[in-house]
Design a protein around this motif. Structure first.
Motif, PDB file in Angstrom:
ATOM      1  N   PRO A   1      29.903 -19.033 -17.029  1.00  0.00           N
ATOM      2  CA  PRO A   1      29.919 -20.256 -17.723  1.00  0.00           C
ATOM      3  C   PRO A   1      29.125 -21.703 -18.162  1.00  0.00           C
ATOM      4  CG  PRO A   1      29.428 -21.359 -15.524  1.00  0.00           C
ATOM      5  CD  PRO A   1      28.873 -19.519 -15.461  1.00  0.00           C
ATOM      6  N   HIS A   2      30.192 -22.080 -19.400  1.00  0.00           N
ATOM      7  CA  HIS A   2      29.427 -23.022 -20.238  1.00  0.00           C
ATOM      8  C   HIS A   2      30.070 -24.113 -19.167  1.00  0.00           C
ATOM      9  CE1 HIS A   2      33.565 -23.227 -22.087  1.00  0.00           C
ATOM     10  NE2 HIS A   2      32.932 -22.413 -22.960  1.00  0.00           N
ATOM     11  N   ASP A   3      29.943 -25.742 -19.449  1.00  0.00           N
ATOM     12  CA  ASP A   3      30.221 -27.019 -18.831  1.00  0.00           C
ATOM     13  C   ASP A   3      31.837 -27.287 -18.219  1.00  0.00           C
ATOM     14  OD1 ASP A   3      28.434 -28.827 -18.365  1.00  0.00           O
ATOM     15  OD2 ASP A   3      27.798 -29.067 -20.111  1.00  0.00           O
ATOM     16  N   GLY A   4      32.084 -26.435 -19.534  1.00  0.00           N
ATOM     17  CA  GLY A   4      34.099 -26.530 -19.153  1.00  0.00           C
ATOM     18  C   GLY A   4      33.944 -25.500 -18.213  1.00  0.00           C
ATOM     19  N   GLU A   5      33.592 -24.320 -18.598  1.00  0.00           N
ATOM     20  CA  GLU A   5      34.513 -23.535 -17.367  1.00  0.00           C
ATOM     21  C   GLU A   5      33.398 -23.244 -16.136  1.00  0.00           C
ATOM     22  OE1 GLU A   5      34.293 -19.991 -21.031  1.00  0.00           O
ATOM     23  OE2 GLU A   5      32.452 -20.296 -19.488  1.00  0.00           O
ATOM     24  N   PHE A   6      32.097 -23.843 -16.143  1.00  0.00           N
ATOM     25  CA  PHE A   6      32.187 -24.481 -14.788  1.00  0.00           C
ATOM     26  C   PHE A   6      32.940 -25.561 -13.966  1.00  0.00           C
ATOM     27  CE2 PHE A   6      29.195 -25.919 -11.464  1.00  0.00           C
ATOM     28  CZ  PHE A   6      28.150 -25.234 -11.333  1.00  0.00           C
ATOM     29  N   GLY A   7      33.275 -25.994 -14.899  1.00  0.00           N
ATOM     30  CA  GLY A   7      34.443 -27.300 -14.067  1.00  0.00           C
ATOM     31  C   GLY A   7      35.389 -26.742 -13.718  1.00  0.00           C
ATOM     32  N   ARG A   8      35.776 -25.638 -13.861  1.00  0.00           N
ATOM     33  CA  ARG A   8      37.284 -24.996 -13.655  1.00  0.00           C
ATOM     34  C   ARG A   8      36.747 -24.443 -12.606  1.00  0.00           C
ATOM     35  NH1 ARG A   8      37.766 -23.056 -20.121  1.00  0.00           N
ATOM     36  NH2 ARG A   8      38.105 -24.826 -20.679  1.00  0.00           N
ATOM     37  N   LEU A   9      36.436 -23.555 -12.501  1.00  0.00           N
ATOM     38  CA  LEU A   9      35.795 -22.812 -10.738  1.00  0.00           C
ATOM     39  C   LEU A   9      35.204 -24.074 -10.377  1.00  0.00           C
ATOM     40  CD1 LEU A   9      34.272 -20.054 -12.210  1.00  0.00           C
ATOM     41  CD2 LEU A   9      36.730 -19.876 -11.388  1.00  0.00           C
ATOM     42  N   PHE A  10      34.705 -24.247 -10.325  1.00  0.00           N
ATOM     43  CA  PHE A  10      33.864 -25.126  -9.035  1.00  0.00           C
ATOM     44  C   PHE A  10      33.793 -27.454  -9.395  1.00  0.00           C
ATOM     45  CE2 PHE A  10      31.376 -21.248 -10.736  1.00  0.00           C
ATOM     46  CZ  PHE A  10      31.661 -21.308  -9.550  1.00  0.00           C
TER      47      PHE A  10
ATOM     48  N   ASP B   1      35.230 -29.674  -7.965  1.00  0.00           N
ATOM     49  CA  ASP B   1      33.959 -30.248  -6.863  1.00  0.00           C
ATOM     50  C   ASP B   1      32.064 -30.899  -6.921  1.00  0.00           C
ATOM     51  OD1 ASP B   1      33.753 -28.143  -5.440  1.00  0.00           O
ATOM     52  OD2 ASP B   1      33.330 -28.394  -4.126  1.00  0.00           O
ATOM     53  N   ILE B   2      31.885 -29.307  -7.877  1.00  0.00           N
ATOM     54  CA  ILE B   2      30.194 -29.219  -7.432  1.00  0.00           C
ATOM     55  C   ILE B   2      30.010 -30.130  -8.886  1.00  0.00           C
ATOM     56  CG2 ILE B   2      27.912 -28.045  -7.958  1.00  0.00           C
ATOM     57  CD1 ILE B   2      30.257 -25.703  -6.011  1.00  0.00           C
ATOM     58  N   ALA B   3      30.553 -30.311 -10.093  1.00  0.00           N
ATOM     59  CA  ALA B   3      30.964 -30.221 -11.378  1.00  0.00           C
ATOM     60  C   ALA B   3      30.579 -31.319 -10.806  1.00  0.00           C
ATOM     61  CB  ALA B   3      31.578 -29.467 -12.919  1.00  0.00           C
ATOM     62  N   ALA B   4      31.419 -32.645 -10.555  1.00  0.00           N
ATOM     63  CA  ALA B   4      31.699 -34.140 -10.262  1.00  0.00           C
ATOM     64  C   ALA B   4      30.651 -34.848 -10.081  1.00  0.00           C
ATOM     65  CB  ALA B   4      32.785 -34.369  -9.628  1.00  0.00           C
ATOM     66  N   ASP B   5      29.864 -33.655  -8.456  1.00  0.00           N
ATOM     67  CA  ASP B   5      28.748 -34.403  -7.763  1.00  0.00           C
ATOM     68  C   ASP B   5      27.614 -34.765  -8.567  1.00  0.00           C
ATOM     69  OD1 ASP B   5      27.212 -35.088  -5.886  1.00  0.00           O
ATOM     70  OD2 ASP B   5      27.443 -33.553  -4.756  1.00  0.00           O
ATOM     71  N   GLU B   6      27.450 -36.247  -8.891  1.00  0.00           N
ATOM     72  CA  GLU B   6      26.630 -37.146 -10.106  1.00  0.00           C
ATOM     73  C   GLU B   6      24.916 -35.981  -9.466  1.00  0.00           C
ATOM     74  OE1 GLU B   6      26.346 -38.542 -13.291  1.00  0.00           O
ATOM     75  OE2 GLU B   6      29.056 -38.113 -13.665  1.00  0.00           O
TER      76      GLU B   6
ATOM     77  N   PRO C   1      20.508 -27.484 -11.528  1.00  0.00           N
ATOM     78  CA  PRO C   1      20.044 -26.360 -10.554  1.00  0.00           C
ATOM     79  C   PRO C   1      20.741 -26.163  -8.850  1.00  0.00           C
ATOM     80  CG  PRO C   1      18.096 -26.861 -11.534  1.00  0.00           C
ATOM     81  CD  PRO C   1      18.879 -27.943 -12.185  1.00  0.00           C
ATOM     82  N   ASP C   2      20.627 -27.220  -8.578  1.00  0.00           N
ATOM     83  CA  ASP C   2      21.745 -27.574  -7.369  1.00  0.00           C
ATOM     84  C   ASP C   2      23.157 -27.193  -7.554  1.00  0.00           C
ATOM     85  OD1 ASP C   2      19.183 -29.577  -6.543  1.00  0.00           O
ATOM     86  OD2 ASP C   2      20.191 -30.698  -6.569  1.00  0.00           O
ATOM     87  N   LYS C   3      23.598 -27.548  -8.520  1.00  0.00           N
ATOM     88  CA  LYS C   3      24.853 -27.281  -9.174  1.00  0.00           C
ATOM     89  C   LYS C   3      25.120 -25.362  -9.020  1.00  0.00           C
ATOM     90  CE  LYS C   3      26.778 -31.110 -11.623  1.00  0.00           C
ATOM     91  NZ  LYS C   3      27.157 -32.222 -12.218  1.00  0.00           N
TER      92      LYS C   3
ATOM     93  N   ALA D   1      25.815 -14.216  -9.201  1.00  0.00           N
ATOM     94  CA  ALA D   1      24.589 -14.627 -10.276  1.00  0.00           C
ATOM     95  C   ALA D   1      25.276 -15.426 -10.635  1.00  0.00           C
ATOM     96  CB  ALA D   1      24.003 -14.026 -10.527  1.00  0.00           C
ATOM     97  N   ILE D   2      24.783 -16.946 -10.933  1.00  0.00           N
ATOM     98  CA  ILE D   2      25.599 -17.658 -12.322  1.00  0.00           C
ATOM     99  C   ILE D   2      23.921 -18.129 -13.134  1.00  0.00           C
ATOM    100  CG2 ILE D   2      26.323 -20.265 -12.771  1.00  0.00           C
ATOM    101  CD1 ILE D   2      27.999 -19.122 -10.254  1.00  0.00           C
ATOM    102  N   VAL D   3      25.434 -17.793 -14.255  1.00  0.00           N
ATOM    103  CA  VAL D   3      24.625 -18.623 -15.433  1.00  0.00           C
ATOM    104  C   VAL D   3      25.146 -20.009 -15.693  1.00  0.00           C
ATOM    105  CG1 VAL D   3      23.882 -17.442 -18.096  1.00  0.00           C
ATOM    106  CG2 VAL D   3      23.846 -15.751 -16.343  1.00  0.00           C
ATOM    107  N   TYR D   4      24.932 -21.303 -15.585  1.00  0.00           N
ATOM    108  CA  TYR D   4      25.178 -22.073 -15.903  1.00  0.00           C
ATOM    109  C   TYR D   4      24.403 -22.849 -17.048  1.00  0.00           C
ATOM    110  CZ  TYR D   4      27.209 -26.629 -15.591  1.00  0.00           C
ATOM    111  OH  TYR D   4      27.481 -28.373 -14.927  1.00  0.00           O
ATOM    112  N   LYS D   5      25.750 -22.034 -17.929  1.00  0.00           N
ATOM    113  CA  LYS D   5      25.008 -21.962 -19.691  1.00  0.00           C
ATOM    114  C   LYS D   5      24.846 -23.201 -20.630  1.00  0.00           C
ATOM    115  CE  LYS D   5      28.258 -19.301 -21.421  1.00  0.00           C
ATOM    116  NZ  LYS D   5      29.137 -18.485 -22.116  1.00  0.00           N
ATOM    117  N   GLY D   6      24.347 -23.484 -21.337  1.00  0.00           N
ATOM    118  CA  GLY D   6      23.888 -24.708 -22.218  1.00  0.00           C
ATOM    119  C   GLY D   6      23.020 -25.106 -22.967  1.00  0.00           C
ATOM    120  N   ALA D   7      22.557 -26.040 -23.292  1.00  0.00           N
ATOM    121  CA  ALA D   7      20.657 -25.903 -23.856  1.00  0.00           C
ATOM    122  C   ALA D   7      19.770 -24.798 -23.001  1.00  0.00           C
ATOM    123  CB  ALA D   7      19.948 -27.115 -24.828  1.00  0.00           C
ATOM    124  N   ASP D   8      20.263 -26.086 -22.042  1.00  0.00           N
ATOM    125  CA  ASP D   8      19.400 -25.796 -20.529  1.00  0.00           C
ATOM    126  C   ASP D   8      20.101 -24.880 -19.905  1.00  0.00           C
ATOM    127  OD1 ASP D   8      20.780 -27.723 -20.265  1.00  0.00           O
ATOM    128  OD2 ASP D   8      19.496 -29.186 -19.031  1.00  0.00           O
ATOM    129  N   THR D   9      19.990 -23.560 -20.209  1.00  0.00           N
ATOM    130  CA  THR D   9      20.490 -22.539 -18.376  1.00  0.00           C
ATOM    131  C   THR D   9      20.244 -22.344 -17.860  1.00  0.00           C
ATOM    132  OG1 THR D   9      21.667 -21.268 -20.461  1.00  0.00           O
ATOM    133  CG2 THR D   9      21.394 -19.886 -18.678  1.00  0.00           C
TER     134      THR D   9
END
Ligand SMILES: NC(=O)C1=CN([C@@H]2O[C@H](COP(=O)(O)OP(=O)(O)OC[C@H]3O[C@@H](n4cnc5c(N)ncnc54)[C@H](OP(=O)(O)O)[C@@H]3O)[C@@H](O)[C@H]2O)[C@@H](O)CC1
Ligand SMILES: Nc1ncnc2c1ncn2[C@@H]1O[C@H](COP(=O)(O)OP(=O)(O)O)[C@@H](O)[C@H]1O
Ligand SMILES: [K+]
Length: 498
Positions: free
Chosen positions: A372-381, A383-388, A393-395, A406-414
Motif C-alpha cells: 500500500p501507499h499512504d492512501g491504500e494503507f489507510g483503507r485497510l488499517f 486505526d493504525i494509520a490515524a495513530d499519531e 515502522p511501528d505502523k 509482509a507489508i511494503v508501506y510505500k513512499g519516499a521512505d518505504t
C-alpha cells in the motif's frame, strides 16, 4: 577501529540499552562521551574549516555533554568558541557534569544566543533523550538560526527530531550535517527527519559490535544483508520452471497497461515464465503488446480454479489496473494458499471488510505481500494509520501482524515489515520513482522474487531495493517502461555482487 554494523538501526531506547550494556561490561561511559565529543570537533573542523566562530548550544543531558567536550577540543585547537546552555549547567549530572567541568570556560544562557555571520552552530541540545515538544524559547532559537542562514552541525540528531520516528516534536533544526554514534537511528532515515539531517556521518566511539547487535531489535536499513542469501542463482542446469512461473492479472480493456508493466518487470527480475491472465474483452489489447509474456484468458471464478489446478504457477500479482470489487475479492480468496502480491485495486477491494483478507491468509508461512501507499494503507488499517503516536515502522509492523502479511508501506521512505517482527527502511529510491506506473513495476519485481522461491519478507525487501537500483540506472525523467526495462540490468548487477 571496530567494525560498524552498517545496516543495523538502533532506536533511542535500544541505544540507551547499548550504553548500559557497555557500562556493565566495564567500558567507562565517560570515555564514550569523550570520543563522541572528539568526533564532533573533528567533523566540525573538516566540514567548516573557515568558520569564524563555533557556537555550541548545550542541552541538559548527555547530548549537551558531547557539546561541552567538543567545545573544549575545538578551543584547545585555537578555534573561537561561544557556549550557550539550556538550563543551569550546575544542575548537570553524571558524565554531562564531568564534560561541563572539562569545558571549564564561560557559558551564556541559551536565550541570549544571537547568531552572527561566520558562525557555525553545533547543536547539542537534545539527541536520543528528546521526550516532549520543544518549548517556544527553543523554537525561537531554532528559527533565529534559520533566519540568520548559518550552518548547523547536529550532534546525534537535529534537536527536535524524534530519533525513533523522524518526526519533529514542535520545532527542529535543519542541519547541514549530522554526526551520530555507532549506528544511525530510524529517525535519520525516515521522513521528515531524513531531510533535516543533511549529510550523516557515523562515528565509532568504541561500543563493541556484539553489544550493538545484542541491543538492537529488528530494524535495519534495507539492503542485501537482509536477503542476499536467498537471491536466485541461475545455474547451468536451470530450466524455466525451476525459475518460477509468475501470473499477473490484467484489468479490463481500457486498463491493461498496469498489469503489463508488472508482468514485464517480473520477467526481467528473473521469473522463468510470466503469464498475463486477462479477461476476454482485453485479450486483443494485451496480445497486441506482448511477446515474451504469455497470455491466458481468465474471466470467471471457474476458469481461475481450472487454471490453478492445471498449470504450474508459482506466485501471483493482483491489483494493478484490476478494478475494485467482488471479482477481485473472489480471485484473491481463491489464491489464499499461494504466494501473492496484492497491490492497488486489489487492496482497495477489501476496504469495507479487511478481516476477510487477513483471515484468508492466516495459515502457514507468511505468503501474502501487501504494497500500500499512504492512501491504500489507510483503507485497510484506518486505526493504525490515524495513530499519531506510532512511527512508520511501528505502523507497518502492526499492520503486518494483523494481516499475516509482509507489508511494503510505500513512499519516499518505504518501510517493509514482517509479522515476525523484522522491519527494514529503504533508502535507495530516488525521487523520480514518483511517476505513474512505478508501483506496478514494483509489484511485478516482488512477484518475481516470490516466484523464485524467496520468502515473503525477503521477496518484498529485495523487490523494493531492486526497484531503487533500477530507477538509479534509468535516471531522472524515466517512465515506468524505462524502469521495468532496467530491472534485468539491476538484477545482473545485484547477482554479480554475491
Ligand atoms: N551510546 C551512545 O550513543 C552515547 C550517547 N551519547 C550522547 O548522549 C545523548 C543522549 O543523552 P540523554 O539520554 O541524556 O538525552 P539528551 O538527548 O541529552 O536529552 C535528555 C535531556 O533533555 C531533557 N529534555 C528532553 N526533551 C526536552 C524538551 N523537549 N525540552 C526540554 N528538555 C527536554 C531531558 O529532561 P527530562 O525529560 O528528563 O525532564 C533530559 O534532561 C545522545 O544523543 C548522544 O549525544 C554520548 O555522550 C556517549 C554515548
Ligand atoms: N519521492 C520518492 N522517493 C522515492 N521513492 C518514491 C518517491 N515517491 C514515490 N516513490 C516510490 O514510487 C512507487 C510509487 O508507487 P505508487 O504510489 O503505487 O504509484 P503508481 O500507482 O503510480 O504506480 C512506490 O514504490 C514509492 O515508494
Ligand atoms: K542535537
Amino acid at each position: 577501529m571496530a567494525y560498524l554494523p552498517s545496516n543495523i538501526l538502533l532506536t533511542p531506547e535500544e541505544m540507551a540499552r547499548a550504553d548500559r550494556m557497555s557500562a556493565e561490561s566495564g567500558i567507562p561511559s565517560f570515555g564514550l562521551m569523550r570520543r563522541a565529543g572528539y568526533a564532533v570537533a573533528a567533523t566540525a573542523l573538516s566540514h567548516f574549516p573557515a568558520a569564524v566562530r563555533f557556537a555550541v548550544l548545550c542541552g541538559p543531558g548527555n547530548n549537551g555533554g558531547d557539546g561541552y567536550v567538543a567545545a573544549r577540543q575545538l578551543a584547545d585547537g585555537g578555534a573561537e568558541i561561544s557556549v550557550h546552555a539550556l538550563g543551569d549547567p550546575d544542575d548537570l549530572k553524571g558524565d554531562a557534569a564531568l564534560a561541563f567541568q572539562l569545558w571549564g570556560g564561560s557559558v551564556a544562557p541559551l536565550r541570549e544566543f544571537q547568531p552572527q555571520p561566520g558562525d557555525v552552530v553545533i547543536d547539542a541540545l537534545f539527541g536520543a533523550g528528546l521526550s516532549r515538544k520543544v518549548s517556544d524559547e527553543i523554537a525561537g532559537v531554532i528559527s533565529s538560526v534559520e533566519r540568520a542562514g548559518v550552518p548547523v552541525l547536529a550532534v546525534d540528531l537535529p534537536s527536535g527530531v524524534d530519533g525513533r520516528s523522524g518526526k519533529p516534536l514542535g520545532a527542529a533544526f535543519k542541519a547541514h550535517c549530522t554526526i551520530t554514534f555507532m549506528t544511525r537511528k530510524p529517525g535519520h532515515l525516515l521522513l521528515p527527519g531524513k531531510s533535516l539531517c543533511g549529510d550523516i556521518e557515523v562515528a565509532d566511539i568504541g561500543i563493541p559490535r556484539r553489544i550493538i547487535e545484542a541491543a538492537g531489535g529488528s530494524i535495519s536499513e534495507n539492503g542485501p544483508p537482509i536477503w542476499s542469501a536467498h537471491l536466485p542463482f541461475v545455474g547451468a542446469d536451470s530450466h524455466k520452471y525451476r525459475r518460477g512461473h509468475l501470473a499477473v492479472f490484467s484489468g479490463e480493456t481500457s486498463k491493461t497497461g498496469a498489469a503489463r508493466l508488472s508482468a514485464i518487470a517480473g520477467l526481467k527480475t528473473g521469473a522463468g515464465l510470466v503469464t498475463l491472465a486477462s479477461p476476454e474483452d482485453a485479450m486483443a489489447a494485451n496480445a497486441a503488446q506482448l511477446t515474451a509474456v504469455m497470455l491466458k484468458k481468465v474471466d470467471t471464478n471457474a476458469e481461475l480454479s481450472d487454471w490453478l489446478e492445471n498449470a504450474k504457477l508459482s506466485a501471483f500479482v493482483l491489483g494493478p489496473g484490476f478494478g475494485v470489487g467482488s471479482r477481485a475479492r473472489d480471485f484473491v480468496l481463491a489464491l489464499k494458499d499461494s504466494p501473492l502480491v496484492l497491490d492497488a485495486d486489489g487492496i482497495t477491494s477489501f476496504r469495507d471488510d479487511p478481516a476477510i483478507l487477513f483471515d484468508a491468509f492466516e495459515d502457514g508461512e507468511t505468503h501474502l505481500v501487501l504494497t500500500p501507499h499512504d492512501g491504500e494503507f489507510g483503507r485497510l488499517f484506518p486505526d493504525i494509520a490515524a495513530d499519531e503516536t506510532l512511527s512508520k515502522p511501528d505502523k507497518a509492523l502492526k499492520a503486518a501482524r494483523r494481516a499475516h502479511a509482509a507489508i511494503v508501506y510505500k513512499g519516499a521512505d518505504t518501510v517493509i515489515a514482517s509479522p515476525d517482527g523484522r522491519v527494514a527502511i529503504n533508502t535507495n529510491g530516488p525521487p523520480w520513482l514518483a511517476t505513474a506506473g512505478s508501483g506496478d513495476v514494483l509489484a511485478g519485481m516482488i512477484g518475481a522474487f516470490l516466484a523464485q522461491g524467496l520468502p515473503a519478507f525477503e521477496a518484498a525487501a529485495a523487490g523494493v531495493y531492486l526497484h531503487g537500483e533500477a530507477a538509479g540506472l534509468a535516471g531522472p525523467y524515466m517512465t515506468a517502461e524505462d524502469l521495468a526495462g532496467q530491472a534485468g540490468h539491476a538484477m545482473a548487477d545485484l547477482v554479480a555482487r554475491f
